[in-house]
Structures are given as structure tokens and as C-alpha cells.
Design an enzyme around this catalytic site. Sequence first.
Site, mmCIF file in Angstrom:
data_model
loop_
_atom_site.group_PDB
_atom_site.id
_atom_site.type_symbol
_atom_site.label_atom_id
_atom_site.label_comp_id
_atom_site.label_asym_id
_atom_site.label_seq_id
_atom_site.Cartn_x
_atom_site.Cartn_y
_atom_site.Cartn_z
ATOM 1 N N ASP A 246 -32.560 123.711 -36.798
ATOM 2 C CA ASP A 246 -33.284 123.386 -38.038
ATOM 3 C C ASP A 246 -33.555 121.901 -38.167
ATOM 4 O OD1 ASP A 246 -31.956 126.101 -38.568
ATOM 5 O OD2 ASP A 246 -33.469 125.849 -40.134
ATOM 6 N N ASN A 256 -27.940 124.007 -36.910
ATOM 7 C CA ASN A 256 -28.522 125.353 -36.757
ATOM 8 C C ASN A 256 -27.659 126.317 -37.562
ATOM 9 O OD1 ASN A 256 -30.469 127.185 -35.599
ATOM 10 N ND2 ASN A 256 -28.842 127.965 -34.296
HETATM 11 O O1 MRU Z 1 -31.425 130.668 -42.583
HETATM 12 P P1 MRU Z 1 -32.451 130.907 -41.515
HETATM 13 O O2 MRU Z 1 -32.577 132.332 -41.124
HETATM 14 O O3 MRU Z 1 -33.785 130.286 -41.861
HETATM 15 O O4 MRU Z 1 -31.884 130.121 -40.275
HETATM 16 C C1 MRU Z 1 -32.647 130.090 -39.100
HETATM 17 C C2 MRU Z 1 -31.994 129.389 -37.977
HETATM 18 O O5 MRU Z 1 -30.913 128.858 -38.079
HETATM 19 C C3 MRU Z 1 -32.807 129.283 -36.722
HETATM 20 O O6 MRU Z 1 -31.975 129.294 -35.593
HETATM 21 C C4 MRU Z 1 -33.612 127.973 -36.738
HETATM 22 O O7 MRU Z 1 -34.340 127.861 -37.933
HETATM 23 C C5 MRU Z 1 -34.515 127.868 -35.580
HETATM 24 S S1 MRU Z 1 -35.827 129.013 -35.646
HETATM 25 C C6 MRU Z 1 -36.807 128.774 -34.276
#
Ligand code: MRU
Length: 364
Positions: A246, A256
Site C-alpha cells: 500500500d 501491506n
Molecule cells: O484493505 P485492502 O484489502 O485494501 O488491502 C489490500 C492490500 O493490502 C494489498 O496487498 C495492497 O493494497 C496491494 S494491491 C495490489
Amino acid sequence: MKKTILDYDTVDLDEENNALVIIDQTKLPGSIELLKITDLKEMWDAIFLLKVRGAPAIGVAAAIGIYVEAVRLAETAKSFEEFYSGFAKARDYLDSARPTAVNLNWALSRMDEVAKRASELPLKDVLEKLHREAIEIREEDIRVCRSIGEYGLTLIKDGDGLLTHCNAGKLAAVKYGTATAPMYIGQEKGYHFRIFSDETRPLLQGARLTSFELHSAGMDVTLICDNMAGSVMRNGWVNAVFVGCDRVAANGDAANKIGTSMVAALAKQYNIPFYVCAPTSTIDMATPSGDEIRIEQRKPEEITEMWYERRMAPNGVKVYNPAFDVTDSSLITGIVTEYGIARPPYAESLERIFAKKSEEKQVK
Ligand code: MRU
């Protein structure tokens, strides 16, 4: 042939109805429902409630979402100033939906720059430029993820066992995903991987989304609980770990989904390479280290009662529910970007990745 989840666009623009279109990911895998969103508050809710989620998909949704709002604002605005005052409010509002994924702010800033640069033009031309930028952000995501997939594929071989955490797949982007891109590109080339998908407590992105999309794609995917990762690694079934992220800080620390840092520590224990797949839009050189990354906290009910038939924790118990964690750069073998693979020390290699990006931009 029957449509699968792979036939639907994760995020799109409905031009005719001026709407942001997303797959409602909270309904997966039970049913595939498309939402057409025209209202700003509903867009904010869709991001906050994870109807659209995953760093790149959030960025694309925000770009299309603010374009949809811009069209609405231009209907009544009498001047650019009046239009831009509403636009800036909408930008800040959408930006507040989730704090950790930098792509949200990155995409909204790109749209904002385009609006500001067009301030002398008639509003219909401002809209035309915003439309072009939103579509470009979406198309760029496809190219970027494909390139990450190609670089990622150089790190593995046919027959490998791969482990991933959360969903950094097609559902988290427009196509290919980031961590899953080497798997999709490998499949195109006829490779066969044995993929382990961590279920990813508490919101089960691995169980509901990653195993769903990879299984629908016909890949060999095995769902495991998060606390089984060490066991499959010890069994020798995992040759590499690929995760998304993220926000990557300038020193290579990567935020992440919660649990990623445990997987990284386990991978180190078992001598398994641990790769973070990150488009440059997810790398935040303005954040020096993981210590400065704001981690989203979510409501306790995601842990105490969600998914259960009845509450599974005592009433009143304290709950800590961070949505993300930071993996120390020392645990990361490589950061796979669309411009190549950065290796430690990341302070230098990430700079080189951005230098390559600006060189290629100048050539264009
Ligand atoms: O809370 P989320 O489902 O949005 O979290 C998503 C993640 O942690 C993903 O691994 C990250 O955003 C990368 S997506 C290519």
C-alpha cells in the site's frame, strides 16, 4: 461460455450515465454485483467499506470518481473558480476515505494538477482533460501491472510453489494485479505454479478474493489459514513469496495487509525470497521510513463477530485491529516495479528506479 470474475472490470467509467462502476467486493465470492455510483458520499463509502479495495484499484476508482463529480459540478458552476472550489473539496473528501494506500492521494493529485493547469480553459475543455487523465490512469495500471508481471516472472521458474498474502490480484487493480501478475503472465506462457493463498484475517481477502480469482483463472491454488504459512514453508513447498503493498517508504520499508510482516519473517527463517510488487505509484519517496506510514485502524467487530454466526469474543474485550503492518526492508529480497527490480540498499535502488522513470518519460 459462462462468464467468470475475470471477465468483469474491477473499476470502470460508465460514460453514458456518468458513473463510477465497480464490482462490489464485499459480496464476493458469493455473487458478482456491479455498482454504478454517481454520488460522492457513496464513492467515499465504497472505498471506506472496501467495496473497491487494493491500492491500485482505489487510485483508479478515485480518479474516475472525481471525474464523475467534476461533470456534476460543471453543470452548475459559473466560473472555473466556482468549479474548482467544489472540486478541491471533493478531492480532500475522497482522500480521507483510507489513509495507508498512497495511490489514493497519488491519483487525486494527478487529477488536481490537470484541473489546475486547465484553469484558463472553458469548463467543457477542463472536463475533457480530466476525462483523458482518468482513463489514462486506468490504462496505465494495466501496462504497469503487466510489466511488473514480466519482471516478476524472471525471478521464478515453471513448477515453483508461490505464496501470497491478502489480495494483490486483478481485483486489487484493473488487470493482472501486482503480486499475481507473474502468475498470470506465467500462465499465458504455459507455466504451472502451485500457489498458496493466505486467507488473510480479519477481512479474508485471500479466501474470498485471491483464491476466487486464481481458481477462476484455472490456476492451482491452495487456500491456507494465515497460521499455516510456516508449515507449508517448512515442508519445502514454497519457492518464493510475492505480496503487494500500500505504501513503500524511501528506505524500502513496505506497508501491506496486516500479517505480511510475519510472512516476511518466516520467509527469512526458511531462506525463501520475499518479493514486494509495487508500481511506482505506490512508492512514496516523501516518506523516509515505515515509521512515518499512517496505519489504518478498523472497527473491532471485524475481529469479534464478522463472518461468524454469533459473536466469538467476550463482550467488552479490548481489540486491536490495524489493517496493515510494515515489513522491514531488511526482510525484503526485492521490490518489483514496472521499471525493474530494486534490490537492497533500497535508498539507492529506488532512486535509480525513479531516475529511469523520468528518463523514459522524457523520451516520450
Ligand atoms: O484493505 P485492502 O484489502 O485494501 O488491502 C489490500 C492490500 O493490502 C494489498 O496487498 C495492497 O493494497 C496491494 S494491491 C495490489
